[in-house]
Motif scaffolding. Sequence first.
Motif, short mmCIF file in Angstrom:
data_model
loop_
_atom_site.label_atom_id
_atom_site.label_comp_id
_atom_site.label_asym_id
_atom_site.label_seq_id
_atom_site.Cartn_x
_atom_site.Cartn_y
_atom_site.Cartn_z
N GLU A 25 -58.99 62.59 88.95
CA GLU A 25 -57.80 63.41 89.17
C GLU A 25 -56.53 62.90 88.88
O GLU A 25 -55.59 63.44 88.32
CB GLU A 25 -57.96 63.48 90.76
N ALA A 26 -56.34 61.52 88.97
CA ALA A 26 -55.05 60.86 88.53
C ALA A 26 -55.05 61.03 87.15
O ALA A 26 -53.64 61.27 86.58
CB ALA A 26 -54.92 59.62 89.07
N ASN A 29 -53.43 64.54 86.31
CA ASN A 29 -52.19 64.80 86.76
C ASN A 29 -51.30 64.01 85.78
O ASN A 29 -50.29 64.55 85.17
CB ASN A 29 -51.76 64.03 88.18
N LEU A 30 -51.76 62.85 85.34
CA LEU A 30 -50.85 62.15 84.48
C LEU A 30 -50.94 62.62 82.86
O LEU A 30 -49.63 62.72 82.49
CB LEU A 30 -51.31 60.63 84.29
N SER A 32 -51.46 65.64 82.00
CA SER A 32 -50.90 66.90 82.22
C SER A 32 -49.36 66.92 82.26
O SER A 32 -48.64 67.96 81.52
CB SER A 32 -51.30 67.60 83.16
N THR A 33 -48.74 65.84 82.77
CA THR A 33 -47.32 65.86 83.03
C THR A 33 -46.53 64.98 81.69
O THR A 33 -45.66 65.42 81.28
CB THR A 33 -46.91 65.19 84.33
N SER A 39 -49.29 58.23 77.64
CA SER A 39 -49.75 57.55 78.81
C SER A 39 -50.50 56.15 78.58
O SER A 39 -51.09 55.96 77.40
CB SER A 39 -50.81 58.58 79.69
N GLU A 47 -50.84 55.69 88.84
CA GLU A 47 -51.06 56.99 89.36
C GLU A 47 -52.39 57.12 90.48
O GLU A 47 -52.23 57.78 91.36
CB GLU A 47 -51.25 57.82 88.22
N ARG A 111 -55.41 73.29 85.86
CA ARG A 111 -54.65 72.07 85.23
C ARG A 111 -55.67 71.54 84.06
O ARG A 111 -55.34 71.10 82.94
CB ARG A 111 -54.20 71.10 86.17
#
Length: 224
Positions: A25-26, A29-30, A32-33, A39, A47, A111
């Motif tokens: 899940e982290a 998020n990472l 995707s942003t 990254s 994260e 996402r």
Amino acid sequence: MAQAKQTRGLRRNLKEQLRRDQIKEAAINLFSTKGYQQSTMEDLAAEAGVSKSLIYWYWEGKGALLSELVDTCMNRYIDLLTDAVNSDDPFIDRFYRTLWQYLEISRQSDRLNKLVHFCSLHTPKDKKEDFARQVNNHYRKVLDLLETLISQGIKTGYLPSATDGPAMALALLSLTEGHIYMSILEDRLSLERVYTGIFFLLFDARQKNGSGKANSGAASAAPL
């Protein structure tokens, strides 16, 4: 004694799965942003709130982690379509059930869907990170299953006999992928609304022409 060991083993496995899910899940998020290329493993550890060594314990690197995310995302749709083509239920029931389940999965994985879309456009520097090929292999499976489902609709009379199965399958997949891309740019109409408009128009036209087998009860049972 044996039961106590088994219980401890189950708890340990559950803890391991929760940790993996937390890191995945982290990663969503990472990536995707910040973007996958930008990254680092340090970013991911921060994260997820875990040590970098723990991530390496589960995956050999961020590429292996993203590869697993791609499989997780695409296999949900492949499993759904596989169940649909293997079901003995009437075609119209399978069709609408599969459509709404697909839309529900799509909403839950919004996402991740967008992340996988970017992966399909990723040009690898390392052959181990050939995400475009990986995603395309999944797309081929989806297209094959869609063609089979469409063929079943033609054979049972719910779709016109002149329907071009491969073309329709590609159109459906392209519609979904296009919607994901357009939604990345800005908020759009929901995919549910798009599909509802297209398929209700298709089956309603068949019924009005007297050539379709779908009854109004089956069509109206689908949520708007």
